[in-house]
Scaffold this active site. Structure first.
Site, PDB file in Angstrom:
ATOM      1  N   ARG A  65      37.298  36.679  44.655  1.00 22.39           N
ATOM      2  CA  ARG A  65      36.275  35.724  44.438  1.00 22.39           C
ATOM      3  C   ARG A  65      35.054  36.371  45.164  1.00 22.39           C
ATOM      4  O   ARG A  65      33.918  35.874  44.540  1.00 22.39           O
ATOM      5  CB  ARG A  65      36.727  34.391  45.073  1.00 22.39           C
ATOM      6  N   TYR A 118      13.445  24.031  30.600  1.00 18.23           N
ATOM      7  CA  TYR A 118      14.918  23.907  29.526  1.00 18.23           C
ATOM      8  C   TYR A 118      15.392  22.592  29.708  1.00 18.23           C
ATOM      9  O   TYR A 118      15.726  22.129  30.976  1.00 18.23           O
ATOM     10  CB  TYR A 118      15.668  24.986  30.137  1.00 18.23           C
ATOM     11  N   ASP A 190      12.534  30.244  36.470  1.00 20.84           N
ATOM     12  CA  ASP A 190      13.568  30.470  35.141  1.00 20.84           C
ATOM     13  C   ASP A 190      12.986  31.576  34.215  1.00 20.84           C
ATOM     14  O   ASP A 190      11.998  31.034  33.567  1.00 20.84           O
ATOM     15  CB  ASP A 190      13.783  29.200  34.276  1.00 20.84           C
ATOM     16  N   LYS A 215      21.271  35.345  27.484  1.00 24.05           N
ATOM     17  CA  LYS A 215      20.546  35.877  26.534  1.00 24.05           C
ATOM     18  C   LYS A 215      20.453  37.273  26.509  1.00 24.05           C
ATOM     19  O   LYS A 215      21.071  38.028  26.084  1.00 24.05           O
ATOM     20  CB  LYS A 215      19.156  35.070  26.810  1.00 24.05           C
TER      21      LYS A 215
HETATM   22  C1  LIG Z   1      19.715  29.356  27.970  1.00 26.14           C
HETATM   23  C2  LIG Z   1      19.081  28.975  28.868  1.00 26.14           C
HETATM   24  C3  LIG Z   1      19.696  28.584  30.123  1.00 26.14           C
HETATM   25  C4  LIG Z   1      20.888  28.302  30.356  1.00 26.14           C
HETATM   26  O1  LIG Z   1      21.794  29.367  30.346  1.00 26.14           O
HETATM   27  P1  LIG Z   1      23.236  29.413  29.891  1.00 26.14           P
HETATM   28  O2  LIG Z   1      23.764  30.739  30.360  1.00 26.14           O
HETATM   29  O3  LIG Z   1      23.457  29.230  28.542  1.00 26.14           O
HETATM   30  O4  LIG Z   1      23.763  28.354  30.885  1.00 26.14           O
HETATM   31  C5  LIG Z   1      18.552  28.552  31.024  1.00 26.14           C
HETATM   32  N1  LIG Z   1      17.245  28.670  30.939  1.00 26.14           N
HETATM   33  C6  LIG Z   1      16.765  29.067  29.617  1.00 26.14           C
HETATM   34  C7  LIG Z   1      15.407  29.428  29.459  1.00 26.14           C
HETATM   35  C8  LIG Z   1      17.701  29.198  28.348  1.00 26.14           C
HETATM   36  O5  LIG Z   1      17.233  29.534  27.325  1.00 26.14           O
END
Ligand SMILES: *Cc1c(COP(=O)(O)O)cnc(C)c1O
Length: 401
Positions: A65, A118, A190, A215
């Protein structure tokens, strides 16, 4: 005698080169074996006692972990992208966001959160955080140093996301960081859209930079993960321990997929950007398109800031389309063959997502016959994507002739 590692003088090389070579636990192979490990064996009693007494470090395994050479390799590769001192991995971008907000905010604290954030981040603030006694004020994404007016005695953090999810406003990060510094606030962003290749928040003195690696970092639509980086050893240690304490762990096969995907990040981003600009240019000439929300276009709020701070764009942008009714929108979506309708983005495939305008930001008000459609331009040939969109518009027109 060991061969000099290609990473010995990393700062003289381009990022596209460095991602190819970063995160190689065994210099004899260019890929790394995947460690599936829960138990880690110590050599003997002496090593067991020594490891138990020592603080966690990156050189030794302790228990699955806490990391294996597979997760370390991914961490190293991410750190290579933005010169951070450490990368804290988690199971998704959402988990990374929640970790930052839970780790650094306590009951009684106040958070300044960008209004274009988001959706699930917004929900987390008004739900989970509020229940813990943390208050959130959502601020206009186009605010610069005027954000100062919203700082309260209990304000602890400014959270940014640029461009904004769905609405694509570009934030003036240096101005917001200056406000944070003046009042001793933490800053977090973010940075999923840009990745450190297009915009490196740590170079702009942001304290914590998180990404949904789901992404572009992974880029192949086959795993979920999140990561947060920082150049502060103290913040890294706090967030790392917080994340471990909550049992957050990235599975080895997913870490390996992510690392594999990251090798080609630079060329993928460049190809997505080229394709997206070609499609966006064509969209601009379409009678049903009233506005593009592409950061490289002047019609995108904050475009000048984009030109000042970003190295380039990618495949994700918004377009405002005139549609007479819901049936017309359905006809458009269903006529598309190459663009799938589905959540997420950043993979090799093109996607089309009609966005719910759940709130009216000052920077985005839609007329009754307008809808915001988010497009992700994948790695298909742009001519084929344009032909696909042409079919979609034709289906809309047929319905309303
Ligand atoms: C998709 C996304 C997230 C969340 O990511 P996950 O890996 O799907 O939990 C957070 N911020 C932005 C800008 C996103 O496009």
């Amino acid at each position: 005698m060991s061969k000099k590692s290609p990473m010995d003088n990393p700062n003289t090389r381009h990022l596209s080169t460095r991602i190819v070579h970063a995160g190689r636990p065994d210099p004899r192979v260019v890929t790394s074996p995947v460690f599936h490990a829960s138990t880690v064996l110590f050599q003997d009693y002496a090593e067991f006692k020594a490891r138990e007494a020592a603080p966690l470090d990156r050189e030794h395994m302790y228990y699955g972990r806490m990391g294996t050479p597979t997760t370390r390799a991914l961490e190293d590769a991410v750190c290579e992208l933005d010169g951070s001192v450490g990368a804290v991995l988690s199971t998704s971008g959402t988990a990374s966001m929640a970790s930052i907000l839970n780790c650094f905010l306590s009951p009684g604290d106040h958070l300044l959160m960008v209004d274009s954030v988001y959706g699930p981040t917004r929900k987390f603030c008004v739900g989970s955080l509020a229940r813990r006694g943390v208050r959130t004020t959502f601020y206009d994404p186009l605010m610069g140093d005027d954000l100062e007016a919203l700082v309260e005695d209990s304000t602890r953090m400014i959270f940014m996301e640029s461009p904004g999810s769905a609405t694509f406003e570009i934030q003036d990060v240096p101005a917001l960081v200056a406000v944070a510094k003046k009042y001793g606030l933490l800053t977090a962003i973010d940075n999923t859209w840009a990745t450190p290749l297009l915009f490196d928040p740590l170079d702009f003195d942001v304290d914590l930079s998180m990404q949904s690696g789901t992404k572009y970092l992974n880029g192949h639509a086959d795993c979920l993960f999140g990561v947060t980086t920082t150049r502060s050893p103290e913040l890294y240690t706090q967030l790392h321990h917080h994340t471990l304490a909550h049992g957050m762990h990235l599975a080895p096969d997913d870490a390996n997929l992510a690392l594999r995907g990251m090798r080609t990040l630079a060329i993928r981003l460049a190809a997505h950007d080229r394709g997206a600009r070609t499609v966006a240019k064509w969209l601009e000439s379409q009678p049903r398109v009233t506005r593009l929300l592409h950061p490289a276009w002047e019609s995108c709020p904050g475009h000048k800031t984009f030109e000042r701070d970003f190295q380039g764009a990618n495949g994700l942008f918004g377009t405002i389309v005139r549609r007479e009714n819901e049936a017309a929108l359905a006809a458009f979506v269903d006529a598309l063959e190459l663009f799938g309708v589905g959540f997420s983005w950043g993979g090799f495939e093109s996607l089309c997502l009609p966005m719910q305008a759940t709130r009216n930001l000052p920077s985005l008000t839609l007329a009754d016959d307008e809808v915001l459609i988010r497009l992700h331009i994948g790695l298909e040939h742009p001519d084929d994507l344009i032909a696909d969109l042409e079919k979609g518009f034709a289906a809309m027109d047929r319905l309303n002739r």
